[in-house]
Motif scaffolding. Structure first.
Motif, PDB file in Angstrom:
ATOM      1  N   ILE A   1       4.170   1.396   2.132  1.00 33.02           N
ATOM      2  CA  ILE A   1       3.945   0.599   3.336  1.00 33.02           C
ATOM      3  C   ILE A   1       4.033  -0.860   2.911  1.00 33.02           C
ATOM      4  O   ILE A   1       3.331  -1.265   1.988  1.00 33.02           O
ATOM      5  CB  ILE A   1       2.526   0.872   3.908  1.00 33.02           C
TER       6      ILE A   1
ATOM      7  N   SER B   1       9.384   5.346   3.407  1.00 30.48           N
ATOM      8  CA  SER B   1       8.410   4.562   4.168  1.00 30.48           C
ATOM      9  C   SER B   1       8.532   4.927   5.629  1.00 30.48           C
ATOM     10  O   SER B   1       9.639   5.137   6.134  1.00 30.48           O
ATOM     11  CB  SER B   1       8.697   3.065   3.984  1.00 30.48           C
TER      12      SER B   1
ATOM     13  N   PHE C   1      -5.970   8.172   2.364  1.00 32.69           N
ATOM     14  CA  PHE C   1      -4.664   7.508   2.248  1.00 32.69           C
ATOM     15  C   PHE C   1      -3.524   8.509   2.286  1.00 32.69           C
ATOM     16  O   PHE C   1      -2.657   8.529   1.418  1.00 32.69           O
ATOM     17  CB  PHE C   1      -4.607   6.724   0.929  1.00 32.69           C
TER      18      PHE C   1
ATOM     19  N   ARG D   1       2.759  -3.596   3.412  1.00 34.17           N
ATOM     20  CA  ARG D   1       1.604  -4.406   3.799  1.00 34.17           C
ATOM     21  C   ARG D   1       0.605  -4.375   2.645  1.00 34.17           C
ATOM     22  O   ARG D   1       0.562  -3.423   1.884  1.00 34.17           O
ATOM     23  CB  ARG D   1       0.943  -3.849   5.067  1.00 34.17           C
ATOM     24  N   ILE D   2      -0.207  -5.415   2.576  1.00 31.11           N
ATOM     25  CA  ILE D   2      -1.229  -5.439   1.530  1.00 31.11           C
ATOM     26  C   ILE D   2      -2.602  -5.144   2.118  1.00 31.11           C
ATOM     27  O   ILE D   2      -2.798  -5.197   3.333  1.00 31.11           O
ATOM     28  CB  ILE D   2      -1.231  -6.769   0.751  1.00 31.11           C
ATOM     29  N   ALA D   3      -3.548  -4.834   1.249  1.00 32.21           N
ATOM     30  CA  ALA D   3      -4.808  -4.241   1.680  1.00 32.21           C
ATOM     31  C   ALA D   3      -5.676  -5.200   2.480  1.00 32.21           C
ATOM     32  O   ALA D   3      -6.405  -4.786   3.375  1.00 32.21           O
ATOM     33  CB  ALA D   3      -5.586  -3.726   0.476  1.00 32.21           C
TER      34      ALA D   3
ATOM     35  N   ARG E   1       4.643  -4.217  15.512  1.00 25.78           N
ATOM     36  CA  ARG E   1       4.324  -3.417  14.333  1.00 25.78           C
ATOM     37  C   ARG E   1       3.812  -2.069  14.812  1.00 25.78           C
ATOM     38  O   ARG E   1       3.401  -1.918  15.949  1.00 25.78           O
ATOM     39  CB  ARG E   1       3.249  -4.140  13.520  1.00 25.78           C
ATOM     40  N   ARG E   2       3.783  -1.188  13.916  1.00 23.88           N
ATOM     41  CA  ARG E   2       3.156   0.115  14.137  1.00 23.88           C
ATOM     42  C   ARG E   2       3.977   1.006  15.066  1.00 23.88           C
ATOM     43  O   ARG E   2       3.495   2.014  15.520  1.00 23.88           O
ATOM     44  CB  ARG E   2       1.747  -0.025  14.720  1.00 23.88           C
TER      45      ARG E   2
ATOM     46  N   ASP F   1       9.112   0.696   6.950  1.00 24.20           N
ATOM     47  CA  ASP F   1       9.571  -0.487   6.228  1.00 24.20           C
ATOM     48  C   ASP F   1      10.823  -0.203   5.405  1.00 24.20           C
ATOM     49  O   ASP F   1      11.297   0.911   5.353  1.00 24.20           O
ATOM     50  CB  ASP F   1       8.444  -0.994   5.328  1.00 24.20           C
TER      51      ASP F   1
ATOM     52  N   MET G   1       0.837  -1.192   0.000  1.00 21.96           N
ATOM     53  CA  MET G   1       0.000   0.000   0.000  1.00 21.96           C
ATOM     54  C   MET G   1       0.873   1.242   0.000  1.00 21.96           C
ATOM     55  O   MET G   1       2.066   1.178   0.282  1.00 21.96           O
ATOM     56  CB  MET G   1      -0.900  -0.003   1.236  1.00 21.96           C
TER      57      MET G   1
ATOM     58  N   ASP H   1      -8.030   7.892   8.263  1.00 24.31           N
ATOM     59  CA  ASP H   1      -6.734   7.218   8.294  1.00 24.31           C
ATOM     60  C   ASP H   1      -6.756   6.109   7.261  1.00 24.31           C
ATOM     61  O   ASP H   1      -7.816   5.549   6.967  1.00 24.31           O
ATOM     62  CB  ASP H   1      -6.466   6.581   9.668  1.00 24.31           C
ATOM     63  N   PRO H   2      -5.620   5.778   6.752  1.00 22.93           N
ATOM     64  CA  PRO H   2      -5.573   4.609   5.853  1.00 22.93           C
ATOM     65  C   PRO H   2      -5.881   3.348   6.631  1.00 22.93           C
ATOM     66  O   PRO H   2      -5.690   3.293   7.844  1.00 22.93           O
ATOM     67  CB  PRO H   2      -4.127   4.594   5.365  1.00 22.93           C
ATOM     68  N   PRO H   3      -6.359   2.338   5.928  1.00 24.71           N
ATOM     69  CA  PRO H   3      -6.521   1.042   6.594  1.00 24.71           C
ATOM     70  C   PRO H   3      -5.143   0.491   6.934  1.00 24.71           C
ATOM     71  O   PRO H   3      -4.144   0.814   6.282  1.00 24.71           O
ATOM     72  CB  PRO H   3      -7.221   0.181   5.555  1.00 24.71           C
ATOM     73  N   GLU H   4      -5.108  -0.348   7.954  1.00 26.97           N
ATOM     74  CA  GLU H   4      -3.806  -0.810   8.434  1.00 26.97           C
ATOM     75  C   GLU H   4      -3.186  -1.862   7.511  1.00 26.97           C
ATOM     76  O   GLU H   4      -1.981  -1.938   7.369  1.00 26.97           O
ATOM     77  CB  GLU H   4      -3.965  -1.372   9.850  1.00 26.97           C
ATOM     78  N   GLY H   5      -4.036  -2.646   6.867  1.00 26.15           N
ATOM     79  CA  GLY H   5      -3.511  -3.693   5.996  1.00 26.15           C
ATOM     80  C   GLY H   5      -2.899  -4.837   6.796  1.00 26.15           C
ATOM     81  O   GLY H   5      -2.926  -4.843   8.035  1.00 26.15           O
TER      82      GLY H   5
END
Lengths: 331, 331, 331, 331, 331, 331
Positions: free
Chosen positions: B5, A234, B233, B7-9, B319-320, A237, A1, B261-265
């Motif tokens: 990022i 990023s 996003f 991560r995927i959706a 994470r995060r 990441d 994303m 906010d964007p989704p976390e994925g």
């Protein structure tokens, strides 16, 4: 994303004398085989398709991260083309049914006017569309890196030649910047190949064999050290860039640097309406009124919130503070 | 510019039974005229070329922001194709010069094997490359929105049919998710057209006329409310989405929501090496050793730092939290 | 200009066993370099571009008139493909979200299902789109006729091979008819070249060197004399065909004939809905109800007025009487 | 099937000052994504592929009938391009081996001269060929109509811009006519969507948002009422147009009208030979002699029978009486 | 200029079990981005466009000479495809109108049968035509060599994968040979880059990282020393190859060799007629009779003079003696 | 296989006034549908795919041998384009970062400068790449010959028009030569068709109907008899040309001749470096020094051995003696 940032990678001059023929040439850097769509989408697909990422993490991080920077280059080329096309049709009173486009007959890329709204196209300097055959993603890491080094070499060639052909200050600012940043990517892939195989490619630099520092418009970026830096695009990441991108620069001997934050960028100019091509409308002012009304209805500020370059006069206050819309959002 | 990022959706199942013919069909959602490359690059170019952004800010923000989400859809389709192709050639001992690809002769898209490393391609279900003619960016806002509504309608059609054709669980998870999110974009553009012109397009929904809720794989996303939400996003930009995206959903009557906010994925699976196609190498283990050595030399952790889905066994801890590489970076 | 007649050139069998792989092959006769789109559009452009028509009237009339017949061949190939695809997805209860297209994964042209509604495409047997490079219109009459003779020769080759490859009765009926009619056009262009230059091309027939009469499906058309006839596809124009198209047939010695009226044709089958691909809808019955209501509101008959082949059961009464809609039209 | 009428849809001025660069721009209306080949072939394929025609007859009739009118638009664009190219090479004594094309080096579309005989091409304004990817025929009626409305919107944009760019009187006559007629089709599809779904699209008009009546060259056609009329292009078929095409015009409120006959059209100009490009020959007069001889041999009139616009001087007597060739035809 | 030699580069097995799906895959080596058409035409254009040849003679000679060898590779791939397709339609009695191609419906590349006469096509494994965008000729020597090294790397990848996918003995003989010879070219370009820049690329070999010697079908060629040799494909020119192509082989350490004569090659098989696809005719025997008569009339030998591989039974006597036709030629 | 001869087919003038717009037009003869790449590759593929060669040997020899001559035509067109582009950017001091290409903005084919090094491209006069769809190889001998006759007719048309458009002496020398030689091929294929079928095509000549002798630049070649001669481009093969190519010339009645040796050709000009586009380098002199050093190290002569046209001043001594490199080669 991705998260999108409404800023462009470097400052471009505001619209001045329009240059439609120059804009047509700059399209090579957008949709040509070696244009920024190609660098962006090659690295993007290679990162999507990367198998055993954990095992090859420094290389995955490198490719995936450069892909992110390339997006900004696509955006920058578009901004340059749009700026160079601004004013090519009359801005005041240039509405249909006047012959506002008559002086543009036979000049530049006709799709800039007939198909688009004096805007960038996913085409090359011949008006041929970018296509997926320009993406190489073999999955074989050594091979993909070999390709990427070649791709950046071809891209450097194209930028140099567009530089020579188009003297418009926006094209010069564009190519000056891209040459420095593309040079870093060219180097990053050569270094990655070295790390992976032990081969020594440094004597291939510069390729084409004109040193970047000879280009006046590159000098400010070199002075700032941007020819040495790989930015991490990023928040969290792609941490292993530094395992590949290090050692001396092949031309200057200076140490390469990984910058652990994206560059800040600058706001883009808010380019003027071009009513002769209906961009964004035959009667652009009506849209502005609708927009203001919609903002008010939604409990947002009356004035637009976006940040644009100051020459457009509507720059909002502070930047870099995390903003939420004025009205509480329903979540 | 973008920040990337890793991560995927949404979550996709791990590799199971390979389905090369199914993967060839799913390519329609990647490189077809109505595939995710098209939605991504259409909105991207429209946002690049948007004139008088300040005047039409809510609409600019809408297009620019949806473009950012579409990037994640391109990535997701790639992940699905890659997963479906995993194991199509033998993973253990499937090296050349064995006839490891013999069972794949005449099956699916030959470029998945001959050109790529069992990876996604910028091609459609017929193996034809995506091309720039699929981008419409007239600069005329009403027209671009009309196009975008049509594009999303065609995209919804394609997703439904790929759903019907490909029963592989990864394809189903993919299409289930994309149908819900694409439906939001279809609605967003229709609503934008309404706000701009006063026309009422809501009776065009659903189009095609099968309700999304009939698709089992869509239900979890609907239950979560994802059919109502437009995510922002961006950390700081595109704040005026809510001025356009509001009011009732045309099918359910529920209120539309902007999520600030964007989704976390989720982390993607680290897909296994496919040595028969040299992805990432004829002898992938050697790369892993080199990578470890490079990390050590650079003062980074010995183990890879990237986060991948747990089925791959190498998920790092937290994470995060904003992370910096272990070694101090030279800036 | 044209007037359109809602009838097809010859009778085709109604839908029977679907044959998607056969339909994919038949596409060569639609969108291939030598397909019917090519013959139609080549002659059309040549007639559009014909200079000094009055001076060369018999030749202009010939090219312009054959173009008109070719339209009917494009239509006929489409009808054949559509018929062969009917029933390939389940007709009853074959709605999404069922896996109604699963048996079609990897079969035939995926765009027949994913992009279209089990319908004909402007593509060839490889799924590549027809394109304007297939049109030759040099403006030089001798050269254009030379091309047209070659084009018809290539087209005859393709028809013969599709005949050999696809045994489906619809494909056989199609190719049987097209071989006879295409043979007339091949001959017409050779004869025109002879008339213009004095060269004798008759010994080039048949080319490929298999006599048409060996094809069983051609025999009824030959028996009817259709291998000798050039129809005039116009109420009032193109009167000079007979100045070129005359003399003996190169294979049989029979005299060539200009028929001063278009062939009557036959009504097409009304092919069944394919709800799995939303053709014409996910819920086709609703459209029928709307249509009936609209007719009533407009003062037209309650039942549909169109004529379709009898197997579909809804053939209206008489034909060939000039009809006006039931309600007086406002002119 | 079609019957062909040797007349064009509206009057165009005779050749005057040639305008090769303008002709190159007008090609966008021929072979561009939104050109007349696209409108013609989109609706043609949609009508070919229309399933359950009887059930949805008013809509089938509408699409099939508009397709027939579009043929005439393709023809008209060709006539305009051919007229604008007439005289671009010297007409008298401009034979090879003179450098008759030297002034055209670097001007306009080189294929107008090198490949064709100063004739129209199935290409766009960039010289790229029209291709089948420009056809959308999903089989889903709502979707196809949505597409068609979008297609007509894009086509209107292109016509307006070609109008602004090319001041040649032929281009102006062309675009003035096409804007009015294309506007009717844009409206017809919107109305069809309304009838089918209940949505109200009327506020989308005009799109682009400049009223057609502002274009001087549109006014005569509007005055005649052609902005309100849908002609039925068939002697006996497509009777149900009026079930869809009715109600008020969105901009003027006037009632829409179905005309139960095709428009009569006008004869085209017989454009002069261009011997420098061998159109129709290096020595055109020889063809005329051959033609006369062939007519005589066939028992036809000595003079050509075709009707051309009077400026060419050879208009035959009466029109609209069903004519047979002078000699009895052998049937 | 070239002189053509009616022999192929290496021996291929005679026709055996046909393999149309395999032949479709082998097309990647013909018309793919990295196929032999690409290597041939890239080096050909680079040699055509080489400026200051005298100054850079060793490099010019290298590129120009490798181009000549590549022609033979294009020819060899064609021979392999043709052999693999021989017998795919019935050879005896397989004439139209029989359904001789019915078993081939949906198998392999449909153009092998519908467009061609079971012959090779300038297309890739997806049936897409080779195109000029695959040629890179920047004129910059370092860049062109960088490209060529990359191109050969991609080509080696494709050959390895076709090897793995297609087990047919002809495909194996083909890829075994091409891998060895392509490896020499890959090395030659790397060595040229080294000579020109001083970089050391040898550690990039092998790429992909499987050693060529692991392929059984490569071994005979390696044993013969063909992995070390660059042949001079010219009677008198390109004498400076040895200035670049020398030093040790990167994998074996053996000394590289310039062979001052072209390889002798072998006669090709005379592949059997395929009457079902009219190759070379519907009734091939008639051509043979005509040929014999023509030879006799021209004072040539009654029997054909050409040399073909012995399995076809008609090999003429001696080779390598300069022959003139039997009849004295008029010069 | 081929042997390559470093000479071109006929003499071209040395560089004079550059003509980039003319060079762009000449590209039609390179990469156009009827350009020399098409003639070369059509006949090449037809010869590759020729089945039952022994049975049809005279025809196989004819096609295979003409293919070899066509290679030289491709090379000649490239030489012409390169010569016409020489000097278009400044030769002395025209290095980047100067705006050396600024005068070329909007002139000719932008890829001549931005992508290539002022070199020929596999593109047509519109900048579109040659593609494999231009190859016709049906395998049916009569059909392939019919095509070839048509192809040569179209090629002759294109050459005549390029002649008329481009007055540059190099373009005139090129087209003058190609018209004569292409005319022989056009005739050869017509004659082959006659021999095979008995048809009489001679009255189709000349086509287009301007006699070749009217072109001044053709006269020297006609005077030399080159309009009557078919050269055998092979030391030992293709001996049966004379069985087909004989009888009187259709226009002059002179007897056709097979020449049993290839034409000798002439050395090409060594075109000057163009440092502004890095051809062959940014600093071309450095390459010359490296080359000299490499020759010395390899035991070759210090001076370059290649033969170039005398205007370049470095023509080596004798020709036509079989030369071996100075240093003994290791075989």
């Amino acid at each position: 994303m991705i998260h999108r940032i409404d800023r462009i990678a470097t400052e471009l001059p505001p619209p001045s004398e329009p240059d439609p023929a120059g804009a047509a040439a700059v399209q090579e850097l957008m949709g040509g085989r070696f244009g920024e769509m190609s660098t962006f989408l090659n690295y993007m697909f290679q990162s999507f398709n990367f198998r055993n990422r954990q095992g090859a993490r420094p290389f995955y991080d490198l490719v995936a991260n450069i892909a992110a920077e390339e997006f900004g280059h696509v955006e920058l080329v578009a901004a340059a083309i749009n700026t160079m096309l601004s004013g090519a049709s009359p801005v005041d009173g240039g509405h249909a049914p006047k012959a506002s486009l008559a002086p543009l007959k036979g000049v530049g890329n006709p799709h800039h006017f007939l198909a688009g709204g004096q805007g960038a196209l996913p085409q090359n300097s011949q008006g041929r569309p970018w296509n997926g055959d320009y993406v190489f993603s073999s999955g074989d890491l050594v091979e993909d890196l070999t390709h990427n080094f070649f791709l950046e070499t071809g891209a450097r060639n194209n930028k140099l030649k567009v530089y020579e052909m188009v003297e418009h200050p926006v094209a010069r600012a564009l190519t000056g910047y891209l040459l420095v940043r593309g040079g870093v990517h060219q180097l990053a892939y050569a270094r990655a190949l070295e790390r992976l195989t032990g081969a020594d490619l440094m004597k291939l630099f510069p390729s084409p064999r004109i040193p970047t520092e000879k280009i006046p418009e590159c000098k400010p970026h070199i002075k700032r050290g941007d020819h040495l830096r790989l930015y991490r695009f990023s928040p969290n990441d792609y941490l292993e860039l530094g395992a590949v991108f290090n050692g001396p620069h092949p031309e200057t001997g200076e140490e390469l640097i990984v910058v652990d934050d994206p560059p800040e960028g600058v706001p883009a100019h808010d380019l003027p309406s071009q009513p002769a091509v209906f961009a964004p409308d035959y009667a652009p002012d009506e849209i502005a009124k609708i927009a203001e009304k919609l903002r008010t209805q939604a409990g947002l500020s009356k004035a637009p919130t976006g940040e644009v370059a100051s020459s457009s006069g509507s720059k909002p206050a502070a930047r870099r503070t995390k903003r939420k819309p004025a009205a509480a959002r329903r979540t």
